[in-house]
Enzyme design. Structure first.
Site, PDB file in Angstrom:
ATOM      1  N   CYS A 109      -7.808   5.094   5.750  1.00 37.50           N
ATOM      2  CA  CYS A 109      -7.942   4.169   6.820  1.00 37.50           C
ATOM      3  C   CYS A 109      -9.246   3.520   7.255  1.00 37.50           C
ATOM      4  CB  CYS A 109      -7.363   4.758   7.966  1.00 37.50           C
ATOM      5  SG  CYS A 109      -7.354   3.658   9.453  1.00 37.50           S
ATOM      6  N   GLY A 128     -10.128  20.654  -2.161  1.00 33.20           N
ATOM      7  CA  GLY A 128      -9.326  21.859  -1.760  1.00 33.20           C
ATOM      8  C   GLY A 128      -7.996  22.025  -2.777  1.00 33.20           C
ATOM      9  N   GLY A 186       3.836  -8.239  -4.772  1.00 29.53           N
ATOM     10  CA  GLY A 186       4.224  -7.392  -3.696  1.00 29.53           C
ATOM     11  C   GLY A 186       3.945  -8.281  -2.033  1.00 29.53           C
ATOM     12  N   GLY A 217       4.495  -7.299   0.915  1.00 34.30           N
ATOM     13  CA  GLY A 217       4.442  -6.595   2.086  1.00 34.30           C
ATOM     14  C   GLY A 217       2.963  -6.663   2.734  1.00 34.30           C
ATOM     15  N   GLU A 243      -2.126  -9.358   4.338  1.00 34.52           N
ATOM     16  CA  GLU A 243      -3.198  -9.272   4.826  1.00 34.52           C
ATOM     17  C   GLU A 243      -4.362  -9.608   3.846  1.00 34.52           C
ATOM     18  OE1 GLU A 243      -2.565  -5.949   8.446  1.00 34.52           O
ATOM     19  OE2 GLU A 243      -3.777  -5.495   6.798  1.00 34.52           O
ATOM     20  N   HIS A 271      -1.853   5.184  12.951  1.00 36.91           N
ATOM     21  CA  HIS A 271      -1.291   5.956  14.099  1.00 36.91           C
ATOM     22  C   HIS A 271      -0.224   6.858  14.288  1.00 36.91           C
ATOM     23  CE1 HIS A 271       0.183   1.866  13.499  1.00 36.91           C
ATOM     24  NE2 HIS A 271       1.373   2.377  14.453  1.00 36.91           N
ATOM     25  N   HIS A 279      -1.439 -14.701  35.059  1.00 35.86           N
ATOM     26  CA  HIS A 279      -1.324 -16.147  34.800  1.00 35.86           C
ATOM     27  C   HIS A 279      -2.846 -16.822  34.606  1.00 35.86           C
ATOM     28  CE1 HIS A 279       0.069 -20.250  34.000  1.00 35.86           C
ATOM     29  NE2 HIS A 279      -0.897 -20.586  34.871  1.00 35.86           N
TER      30      HIS A 279
HETATM   31  P1  FAD Z   1      -5.455   9.141   4.053  1.00 37.30           P
HETATM   32  O1  FAD Z   1      -6.160   8.400   5.167  1.00 37.30           O
HETATM   33  O2  FAD Z   1      -5.198   8.763   2.520  1.00 37.30           O
HETATM   34  O3  FAD Z   1      -6.519  10.589   3.883  1.00 37.30           O
HETATM   35  C1  FAD Z   1      -6.161  11.637   3.120  1.00 37.30           C
HETATM   36  C2  FAD Z   1      -7.425  12.213   2.759  1.00 37.30           C
HETATM   37  O4  FAD Z   1      -7.431  13.342   2.081  1.00 37.30           O
HETATM   38  C3  FAD Z   1      -8.190  11.417   1.751  1.00 37.30           C
HETATM   39  O5  FAD Z   1      -9.812  11.043   2.330  1.00 37.30           O
HETATM   40  C4  FAD Z   1      -8.327  12.130   0.410  1.00 37.30           C
HETATM   41  O6  FAD Z   1      -9.712  12.042  -0.090  1.00 37.30           O
HETATM   42  C5  FAD Z   1      -8.290  13.491   0.846  1.00 37.30           C
HETATM   43  N1  FAD Z   1      -7.814  14.378   0.043  1.00 37.30           N
HETATM   44  C6  FAD Z   1      -6.764  14.174  -0.919  1.00 37.30           C
HETATM   45  N2  FAD Z   1      -6.640  15.536  -1.557  1.00 37.30           N
HETATM   46  C7  FAD Z   1      -7.424  16.116  -1.259  1.00 37.30           C
HETATM   47  C8  FAD Z   1      -7.864  17.641  -1.568  1.00 37.30           C
HETATM   48  N3  FAD Z   1      -7.333  18.208  -2.504  1.00 37.30           N
HETATM   49  N4  FAD Z   1      -9.016  18.071  -1.144  1.00 37.30           N
HETATM   50  C9  FAD Z   1      -9.985  17.539  -0.362  1.00 37.30           C
HETATM   51  N5  FAD Z   1      -9.627  16.268   0.189  1.00 37.30           N
HETATM   52  C10 FAD Z   1      -8.194  15.636  -0.222  1.00 37.30           C
HETATM   53  N6  FAD Z   1      -2.405   1.553   8.833  1.00 37.30           N
HETATM   54  C11 FAD Z   1      -2.359   1.207  10.018  1.00 37.30           C
HETATM   55  O7  FAD Z   1      -1.732   1.875  10.955  1.00 37.30           O
HETATM   56  N7  FAD Z   1      -2.952   0.139  10.327  1.00 37.30           N
HETATM   57  C12 FAD Z   1      -3.812  -0.479   9.602  1.00 37.30           C
HETATM   58  O8  FAD Z   1      -4.033  -1.607   9.964  1.00 37.30           O
HETATM   59  C13 FAD Z   1      -3.658  -0.168   8.128  1.00 37.30           C
HETATM   60  N8  FAD Z   1      -4.342  -0.798   7.218  1.00 37.30           N
HETATM   61  C14 FAD Z   1      -4.206  -0.530   5.823  1.00 37.30           C
HETATM   62  C15 FAD Z   1      -4.953  -1.255   4.879  1.00 37.30           C
HETATM   63  C16 FAD Z   1      -4.834  -0.895   3.634  1.00 37.30           C
HETATM   64  C17 FAD Z   1      -5.734  -1.685   2.682  1.00 37.30           C
HETATM   65  C18 FAD Z   1      -4.393   0.428   3.455  1.00 37.30           C
HETATM   66  C19 FAD Z   1      -4.504   0.729   1.817  1.00 37.30           C
HETATM   67  C20 FAD Z   1      -3.679   1.144   4.404  1.00 37.30           C
HETATM   68  C21 FAD Z   1      -3.834   0.826   5.535  1.00 37.30           C
HETATM   69  N9  FAD Z   1      -2.922   1.433   6.393  1.00 37.30           N
HETATM   70  C22 FAD Z   1      -3.000   0.948   7.667  1.00 37.30           C
HETATM   71  C23 FAD Z   1      -2.251   2.590   6.147  1.00 37.30           C
HETATM   72  C24 FAD Z   1      -3.508   3.980   6.673  1.00 37.30           C
HETATM   73  O9  FAD Z   1      -4.422   3.803   6.028  1.00 37.30           O
HETATM   74  C25 FAD Z   1      -2.676   5.137   6.332  1.00 37.30           C
HETATM   75  O10 FAD Z   1      -1.412   5.381   6.726  1.00 37.30           O
HETATM   76  C26 FAD Z   1      -3.545   6.424   6.747  1.00 37.30           C
HETATM   77  O11 FAD Z   1      -4.784   6.285   6.120  1.00 37.30           O
HETATM   78  C27 FAD Z   1      -2.853   7.797   6.577  1.00 37.30           C
HETATM   79  O12 FAD Z   1      -3.875   8.746   7.140  1.00 37.30           O
HETATM   80  P2  FAD Z   1      -3.569  10.166   6.279  1.00 37.30           P
HETATM   81  O13 FAD Z   1      -4.771  11.140   6.728  1.00 37.30           O
HETATM   82  O14 FAD Z   1      -2.418  10.796   6.175  1.00 37.30           O
HETATM   83  O15 FAD Z   1      -3.956   9.917   4.527  1.00 37.30           O
HETATM   84  P1  NAD Z   2       4.811  -2.328   1.424  1.00 31.29           P
HETATM   85  O1  NAD Z   2       6.123  -1.382   1.349  1.00 31.29           O
HETATM   86  O2  NAD Z   2       4.482  -2.918   2.939  1.00 31.29           O
HETATM   87  O3  NAD Z   2       5.339  -3.825   0.616  1.00 31.29           O
HETATM   88  C1  NAD Z   2       5.496  -3.717  -0.614  1.00 31.29           C
HETATM   89  C2  NAD Z   2       6.157  -4.849  -1.113  1.00 31.29           C
HETATM   90  O4  NAD Z   2       6.299  -4.921  -2.249  1.00 31.29           O
HETATM   91  C3  NAD Z   2       7.642  -4.758  -0.456  1.00 31.29           C
HETATM   92  O5  NAD Z   2       7.944  -6.200   0.101  1.00 31.29           O
HETATM   93  C4  NAD Z   2       8.623  -4.925  -1.876  1.00 31.29           C
HETATM   94  O6  NAD Z   2       9.757  -5.479  -1.813  1.00 31.29           O
HETATM   95  C5  NAD Z   2       7.485  -5.374  -2.706  1.00 31.29           C
HETATM   96  N1  NAD Z   2       7.680  -4.743  -4.332  1.00 31.29           N
HETATM   97  C6  NAD Z   2       7.923  -3.813  -4.691  1.00 31.29           C
HETATM   98  N2  NAD Z   2       7.971  -3.468  -5.947  1.00 31.29           N
HETATM   99  C7  NAD Z   2       7.948  -5.153  -6.477  1.00 31.29           C
HETATM  100  C8  NAD Z   2       7.819  -5.818  -7.538  1.00 31.29           C
HETATM  101  N3  NAD Z   2       8.148  -4.840  -8.705  1.00 31.29           N
HETATM  102  N4  NAD Z   2       7.487  -6.982  -7.665  1.00 31.29           N
HETATM  103  C9  NAD Z   2       7.680  -7.642  -6.669  1.00 31.29           C
HETATM  104  N5  NAD Z   2       7.658  -7.163  -5.202  1.00 31.29           N
HETATM  105  C10 NAD Z   2       7.629  -5.855  -5.319  1.00 31.29           C
HETATM  106  O7  NAD Z   2       3.566  -1.872   0.874  1.00 31.29           O
HETATM  107  P2  NAD Z   2       2.110  -2.317   0.653  1.00 31.29           P
HETATM  108  O8  NAD Z   2       2.246  -3.721   1.368  1.00 31.29           O
HETATM  109  O9  NAD Z   2       1.420  -1.755  -0.625  1.00 31.29           O
HETATM  110  O10 NAD Z   2       1.368  -1.159   1.872  1.00 31.29           O
HETATM  111  C11 NAD Z   2       1.496   0.127   1.518  1.00 31.29           C
HETATM  112  C12 NAD Z   2       1.538   0.828   2.915  1.00 31.29           C
HETATM  113  O11 NAD Z   2       0.250   0.745   3.564  1.00 31.29           O
HETATM  114  C13 NAD Z   2       2.611   0.523   3.611  1.00 31.29           C
HETATM  115  O12 NAD Z   2       3.395   1.584   4.180  1.00 31.29           O
HETATM  116  C14 NAD Z   2       1.988  -0.021   4.937  1.00 31.29           C
HETATM  117  O13 NAD Z   2       2.557   0.083   6.150  1.00 31.29           O
HETATM  118  C15 NAD Z   2       0.565   0.585   4.791  1.00 31.29           C
HETATM  119  N6  NAD Z   2      -0.433  -0.706   5.324  1.00 31.29           N
HETATM  120  C16 NAD Z   2      -0.270  -0.926   6.626  1.00 31.29           C
HETATM  121  C17 NAD Z   2      -1.260  -1.941   7.375  1.00 31.29           C
HETATM  122  C18 NAD Z   2      -1.002  -2.281   8.766  1.00 31.29           C
HETATM  123  O14 NAD Z   2      -0.389  -1.539   9.411  1.00 31.29           O
HETATM  124  N7  NAD Z   2      -1.502  -3.290   9.081  1.00 31.29           N
HETATM  125  C19 NAD Z   2      -1.982  -2.743   6.578  1.00 31.29           C
HETATM  126  C20 NAD Z   2      -1.868  -2.320   5.242  1.00 31.29           C
HETATM  127  C21 NAD Z   2      -1.200  -1.242   4.671  1.00 31.29           C
END
Ligand code: FAD
Ligand code: NAD
Length: 471
Positions: free
Chosen positions: A45, A118, A184, A186, A191, A327, A450
């Site tokens: 994140c 870890g 994809g 999604g 974004e 969140h 408003h």
């Molecule tokens: P992570 O954030 O992936 O954290 C896991 C951590 O564990 C990593 O830092 C990793 O290095 C560490 N780790 C893994 N294995 C080990 C190990 N063996 N030893 C030590 N450390 C380890 N969500 C939203 O709600 N709003 C958004 O706007 C949003 N935007 C996003 C945009 C993008 C481009 C992406 C990819 C994701 C986005 N997400 C968003 C999703 C959000 O990032 C994740 O849901 C969130 O980070 C999950 O938190 P987590 O702690 O479960 O995992």
């Molecule tokens: P997603 O699941 O939101 O969307 C993936 C999309 O790819 C879907 O619409 C699916 O139908 C399509 N798809 C899957 N396989 C395909 C294929 N072979 N060819 C064409 N389309 C295909 O996944 P994402 O956009 O990669 O995001 C990953 C995760 O990160 C999600 O869980 C999302 O909630 C999280 N994320 C959240 C935010 C946010 O909250 N603003 C921002 C970025 C990422």
């Protein structure tokens, strides 16, 4: 070897799930350690997800607006130039500030931070391969796995984060690609597609399903935002699958065809963004050493108190069930600590909002129409368009609508879906209403200032149990 230090709680992973759990545990007086391998706290994140993408979304929107949407507002600007390097620096400043902030909070709450990887040695011991070299280990009465997720790869394409990229490459490109194809449609696809489209790329999104937005987005809202993104210049190929890819040349060639079979076509792109979802990440954790397994989608299996079959080992965040949202991970972190210290904890999975930070934003909470139909729930619908909202009109930013879904008999709110300016902030009110079991009449009879965009929210509620005033 020195005997491992004993903690009340060891957390593997310092992402949102892990770091929030660590801070909460410190606040509750637990002796806690958190192990993170990436060299910075905050996980996906803060480092490569939510935060950098929102920085680029905000600044690319500003750039796009200055280019295309100032004259009619009485603002004449001279030469507008993109300085991509500086835009990336601004992003890094935000990221670094926030990740350092968590290190500070760790100190403040007595969390011991291990920089390293870890892996389970046994059910209570985690071996740490230290980033600076060497090994140590730490024992925990309780252990939380919070190792997050990674991008799902696309078979046949090799990710180099330059020509074939995931979101990690998409937040760090060095120049604006002429043509970008996004696989994809999604949240990530739309974004990051928006960012590069605003900065000048020709962006085509290929989506397997008949609608964009990923899981959960209401079909009517999806159509609405697709139209607006289309006006901004993004192209969409829905019901289309990529059958193969060739990344051996200067550009990347993708073979696509209708999902149900049909005419094939070749798409050519300078950069291909693979955004087909994320999958749980548990590699190298040594799960085999303690006999823990993942399900067929790679998720660690837990009960309602986040416990694995080894009860003192819990799992939260992206590497287990539920939406992959920061969140959601945060709520689980707090609940998991409360289960450890107080024996209770609670997350309402029906009231987790989703936000897509395009312009306009899309936000929703609760159920969508397709889900209610599938469950056979009798519901009523109320909508209000931003084109009839005074603030949206003064801002010259009127695309979108607010939509309520409520129980046909009791008027209890079942879902709220918004596409419009600031939808991501507005959904907080909807989430609170849902959490409190409010009816649309509760919302409609609440005074909203408003002129605000929030009045569209109130009027959509009014339109559900009665009539809106301004439409
Ligand atoms: P992570 O954030 O992936 O954290 C896991 C951590 O564990 C990593 O830092 C990793 O290095 C560490 N780790 C893994 N294995 C080990 C190990 N063996 N030893 C030590 N450390 C380890 N969500 C939203 O709600 N709003 C958004 O706007 C949003 N935007 C996003 C945009 C993008 C481009 C992406 C990819 C994701 C986005 N997400 C968003 C999703 C959000 O990032 C994740 O849901 C969130 O980070 C999950 O938190 P987590 O702690 O479960 O995992
Ligand atoms: P997603 O699941 O939101 O969307 C993936 C999309 O790819 C879907 O619409 C699916 O139908 C399509 N798809 C899957 N396989 C395909 C294929 N072979 N060819 C064409 N389309 C295909 O996944 P994402 O956009 O990669 O995001 C990953 C995760 O990160 C999600 O869980 C999302 O909630 C999280 N994320 C959240 C935010 C946010 O909250 N603003 C921002 C970025 C990422």
């Amino acid at each position: 070897a020195t005997p491992a230090e004993e903690k009340d709680l060891v957390i593997i992973g310092g992402g949102v799930a892990g770091y929030v759990a660590a801070i909460k545990a410190g606040q509750e007086g637990l002796k806690v350690a958190c192990i993170e391998k990436r060299g910075a706290l905050g996980g996906t994140c803060l480092n490569v997800g939510c935060i950098p993408s929102k920085s680029l979304l905000n600044n690319s929107h500003l750039y796009h607006q200055i280019l295309h949407d100032t004259k009619n507002r009485g603002i004449e600007v001279g030469d507008v130039k993109l300085n991509l390097e500086q835009m990336m620096k601004a992003k890094e400043t935000s990221v670094n500030g926030l990740t350092k902030g968590i290190e500070f909070l760790f100190k403040k709450n007595n969390v011991e931070y291990f920089k390293g990887t870890g892996a389970f040695a046994d059910e209570h011991t985690v071996a740490v391969n230290l980033a600076e070299g060497g090994e140590t280990s730490v024992r925990g009465k309780n252990i939380i796995i919070a190792t997050g997720s990674e991008s799902t790869p696309f078979p046949g394409l090799t990710i180099d984060e330059k020509k074939v990229i995931t979101s990690t490459g998409a937040i760090a490109l060095k120049e604006v690609p002429k043509k970008m194809v996004v696989i994809g449609g999604g949240i990530i696809g739309l974004e990051m597609g928006s960012v590069w489209s605003r900065l000048g790329s020709e962006v085509t999104v290929v989506e397997f399903l008949g609608q964009i937005g990923g899981p959960g987005m209401d079909a009517e809202i999806s159509k609405n935002i697709q139209k607006t993104l289309g006006k901004q210049g993004m192209k969409f190929k829905l019901n289309t699958k990529v059958t193969s890819g060739d990344d051996s040349g200067e550009t990347v060639k993708l073979e696509v065809e209708a999902a149900k079979g049909g005419k094939a076509e070749t798409l050519d792109a300078d950069v291909v963004l693979v955004a087909i979802g994320r999958r749980p990440y548990t590699q190298g954790l040594g799960l085999e050493n303690i006999g823990l397994e993942t399900d067929n989608r790679g998720r660690l299996v837990i009960d309602s108190e986040y416990r694995t079959k080894i009860p003192h080992i819990r799992v939260i965040g992206d590497c287990t069930f539920g939406p992959m949202l920061a969140h959601k991970a945060e709520e689980e972190a707090v609940a998991a600590i409360e289960f450890i210290t107080k024996n209770y904890g609670h997350v309402n999975y029906n009231a987790i909002p989703s936000v897509m930070y395009t312009h306009p934003e899309v936000a929703w909470v609760g159920q969508n129409e397709a889900e209610l139909k599938e469950q056979g729930v009798k519901y009523k619908v109320g909508t209000f368009p931003f084109s009839a909202n005074s603030r949206a009109k003064t801002n010259l930013d009127t695309d979108g609508l607010v939509k309520f879904l409520a129980d046909a008999e009791t008027d209890r709110i079942l879902g709220i879906h918004i596409v419009g300016p600031n939808a991501g902030e507005m959904i907080a009110e909807g989430t609170l209403a849902l959490e409190y079991g409010a009816s649309t009449e509760d919302v409609g009879r609440t005074s909203h200032a408003h002129p605000t965009l929030a009045e569209a929210f109130k009027e959509a509620a009014m339109a559900t149990y009665g009539k809106a005033i301004h439409y």
